[in-house]
Design an enzyme around this catalytic site. Structure first.
Site, PDB file in Angstrom:
ATOM      1  N   ARG A 113      10.153  64.761  89.130  1.00  0.00           N
ATOM      2  CA  ARG A 113       9.868  64.200  90.458  1.00  0.00           C
ATOM      3  C   ARG A 113      11.057  64.396  91.402  1.00  0.00           C
ATOM      4  NH1 ARG A 113       6.210  60.528  93.290  1.00  0.00           N
ATOM      5  NH2 ARG A 113       4.755  60.460  91.546  1.00  0.00           N
ATOM      6  N   GLU A 120       7.179  52.423  96.555  1.00  0.00           N
ATOM      7  CA  GLU A 120       8.341  53.303  96.430  1.00  0.00           C
ATOM      8  C   GLU A 120       8.769  54.009  97.718  1.00  0.00           C
ATOM      9  OE1 GLU A 120       8.291  54.940  91.920  1.00  0.00           O
ATOM     10  OE2 GLU A 120       6.523  55.429  93.112  1.00  0.00           O
TER      11      GLU A 120
END
Length: 770
Positions: A320, A722
């Site tokens: 990621r 997030e």
């Protein structure tokens, strides 16, 4: 009917957290608050006292003879598989009896009458070791030839080498980005209750009950159906309870079945910090080419991470990081590589953003490099490199659609008065002086979905009782973020009833099986849709019943606030439900949802791993003291995209909290291991999280209320957990501008994160020397 035609607690309403009053009055029950069963014992973990080596002798007799000790458990006592690795690589033993790979690694567990007795007994262990050299940081591990803990990833598009060679300008550099401890208010805890036959119940503070269920089952050598895991709420998680609680739950369960008594295991804060994973540190090497207008032409980046002693989630975390190394910017030719390095430290794990923040800050560093090299406002360079709507594809070959960044940034630039304030900052710094100022406006583009495609599924269970009350259960966990409240609002709107009619119940593997972790900002997206599916099933049955019972067409049956319109009749919800029950209509449903359209081929480095992107922007102004390196955030303006918010009050809280937590990561929170491999920042006394006094002096936070998700997500909302964590990169870049002012902005200050007073002061002194 009520005078107010609307229900209370519908989707999109600002509603307080369902446990808010209990939180502030101390009545919210956490795992440690639960009444302990009669005969409950307490466990504590004994760890290795070296960073690397082998155990040559283990004498636990003094431990067994300590006051109050009932039992001591070692690796030989584990009835099933001695492993809690979440990736299936089986590289994370619960207890070691041979190889030690980090200081504090669990070797044994003590079961005693009280927690204090168990903790004190652990100190009596006599362990001999054959020590080996250790490596606790990326450079040492790289130099020693340590392996990767999992297979690295490469994302590539175009031909990087010739593009770099042909670029009018080329810059290479290195950036170090520090880790971060989760510092959840409620520490790790598990309480296991033995049942009959092979059964066990575990109450835990976990983001992933199904994973705990499977880990406990594997360790006990029983099927998953013998294990029940319950969690009503957590006092914070931030990713630190996605896999890290496995150890504590498994040991409690083993002891409970072994002794036939309830077992509670709660480490103190020091041990919690010493043996649980953290945000990954990164060493980022970049080589970029750009033209005279500041447009980036090519990027070659290597992202090496301190992963710790086992794989844990380091593979997907470092993946990621690469997914977000572009942030909001298009790189025509690009190659990004990960290096998930093994180190002799605790195994690092998930943390809010899951590698994304480390990728984003690398992208912003490269933008800053270009801006300083060309003597331009970094915001101009950012705009010049934004993805074009529907035209550009990412390094992982996904097309960027619904790109609202230009509108977001334009709106924030105006509302924050960025241009005028930047001129004032430049004028202020031109006067010289001890205090210097900086200002920066940075964007965020964050992909939403688990990159492990199979996790993008959720289940829910909805019961409507014959008095009209509603029972709601789903696979998501509540850690303070308000997930339970949001999903209840979805159910309230579906049935057009007040939210007070809905009983929100604990997450349990008994009701919804095979759940995914509440992580990746997907809690509301997945569980909200699953709950809605369950509601729609029940409503369809009610519509069918009402149409037949009252002799009308199904299209004439409509759910209205507190009532159901059946033709010309207005029937109270309670009455309809009771009539349906008497007619033997099923009033319970299991809902399910899986995210559509996503796919990912890791071997090829291509696919569509994200269902959509969430966007945001922040403008931060800071002051630094050039004699001490101390920094202060004078003002922060935030504009964040949550689509059509399910609950604006909760979403604002998430954005505000994420911003301050991200500030801590980038300015004050520093992890430090000594030369013996011991973590020395293992308590609030040595690890500096932000305080209330550290928040921006002026803090303006708004949601982009005009935004609506183009994808058919739950009520057209977007994830909020997030993405806003990366907004305070604006603070970090503003600090960089203030530092650069001492050398008249001639060069990029190249600060490493966190920008502690020491680092800021050293950068100031370095630039002054030229």
């Amino acid at each position: 009917m009520k005078d107010d035609p609307r229900i209370h607690g519908a989707a999109h309403d600002s509603l307080i957290h369902d446990s808010a009053i209990k939180h502030v009055t101390g009545r919210a029950e956490y795992t440690d608050d639960m009444t302990e069963p009669t005969g409950c014992l307490h466990a504590y973990i004994g760890g290795a006292q070296i960073a690397h080596g082998r155990i040559t002798a283990l004498d636990l007799d003094p431990v067994r003879q300590a006051p109050g000790v009932i039992d001591v458990i070692t690796a030989a006592d584990i009835p099933g598989r001695n492993d809690v690795s979440p990736t299936g690589l089986q590289d994370e033993p619960i207890l070691t009896d041979d190889l030690v790979q980090y200081h504090g690694q669990p070797v044994f567990a003590v079961i005693a009458e009280t927690r204090d007795m168990a903790r004190r007994a652990c100190t009596g262990a006599r362990i001999e070791y054959d020590t080996a050299p250790h490596a606790t940081d990326i450079d040492a591990a790289d130099a020693a030839g340590y392996p990767d803990v999992t297979a690295p990833l490469t994302l590539e598009r175009g031909d990087v080498a010739p593009a770099l060679a042909a670029a009018p300008h080329r810059i290479g550099g290195r950036m170090r980005v520090g880790g971060q401890d989760h510092m959840y208010l409620e520490g790790q805890i598990a309480m296991a209750l033995p049942g009959e036959d092979d059964e066990v119940i575990v109450h835990a503070s976990t983001q992933h009950p199904s994973e705990v269920q499977h880990m406990v089952a594997h360790a006990l050598g029983v099927p998953a159906n013998a294990v029940v895991v319950n969690v009503r709420r957590m006092g914070g998680g931030f990713g630190g309870k996605e896999t890290q609680m496995n150890l504590f739950c498994v040991l409690a369960a083993i002891a409970a079945k072994r002794l036939g008594r309830a077992i509670k295991l709660r480490p103190d804060r020091d041990q919690d910090m010493e043996i649980t994973g953290k945000r990954h540190d990164f060493r980022i090497d970049y080589d970029l080419g750009f033209d005279d207008q500041g447009r980036i032409l090519a990027v070659d980046g290597v992202f090496a991470a301190r992963c710790g002693w086992s794989s844990d989630l380091s593979g997907p975390v470092t993946d990621r990081a690469l997914f977000h190394a572009d942030n909001a910017y298009y790189y025509p030719d690009v190659r990004l590589r990960s290096r998930p390095l093994k180190t002799n430290t605790v195994s690092n794990t998930a943390f809010r953003g899951f590698g994304g923040p480390q990728g984003v800050i690398a992208a912003e560093r490269m933008i800053e490099e270009v801006a300083y090299a060309l003597g331009r406002d970094p915001l101009e360079i950012r705009r010049a490199n934004f993805y074009r709507e529907g035209a550009d594809i990412t390094p992982y070959h996904q097309r960027v659609e619904d790109n609202i960044l230009t509108r977001l940034v334009d709106e924030l630039e105006a509302s924050a008065d960025y241009q005028a304030r930047r001129r004032k900052v430049l004028e202020f710094n031109a006067k010289g002086g001890i205090i210097r100022k900086g200002i920066a406006l940075t964007p965020v583009k964050f992909g939403i979905s688990f990159t492990a495609t199979w996790y993008n599924q959720a289940g829910a269970l909805v019961h409507v009782y014959n008095d009209g009350s509603i029972h709601l259960n789903h696979g998501g966990t509540e850690m303070g973020q308000g997930l339970y409240t949001k999903v209840a609002q979805v159910v309230a709107e579906a049935f057009q009833c007040d939210i007070e009619r809905i009983k929100i119940t604990k997450t349990t593997t008994e009701k919804v099986p095979n759940t995914s972790a509440t992580a990746a900002s997907s809690g509301s997206d997945l569980n909200g849709m699953a709950a809605l599916d369950a509601c729609e099933q029940i409503k369809a049955r009610l519509v069918d019943f009402a149409a037949r019972h009252w002799g009308v067409e199904e299209s004439a049956v409509q759910f209205l606030p507190g009532h159901v319109a059946v033709g010309a009749q207005m029937i109270p919800f309670d009455e309809l439900i009771h009539a349906a029950y008497m007619a033997r209509v099923q009033l319970s449903a299991a809902g399910f949802y899986k995210t559509p359209e996503i796919h990912w081929d890791r071997a090829a480095g291509k696919g569509q791993p994200f269902y959509y992107f969430a966007y945001g922007a922040a403008c931060a102004e800071v002051s630094i003291d050039t004699l001490t390196g101390e920094t202060r955030v004078d003002r922060a303006d935030v504009l964040h995209d949550v689509g059509r918010s399910l609950n604006p009050a909760l979403d604002l809280g998430q954005v505000e909290g994420a911003f301050v937590q991200g500030m801590g990561w980038l300015t004050s929170e520093e992890l430090w291991w000594d030369d013996k491999g011991r973590l020395r920042t293992h308590a609030p006394s040595t690890y500096k999280i932000p305080l209330a006094s550290d928040r921006p002096r002026i803090f303006n936070v708004r949601l982009a209320d005009w935004s609506e998700n183009v994808k058919p997500t739950i009520k057209r909302s977007k994830a909020v957990g997030e993405p806003p964590f990366m907004l305070p990169v604006s603070v970090f870049e503003a600090i960089g501008m203030a530092v650069a002012s001492v050398a008249d902005y001639r060069e990029c200050p190249r600060l490493d994160a966190p920008a502690t007073p020491e680092r800021v002061l050293m950068a100031v002194e370095r630039l002054k020397r030229g």
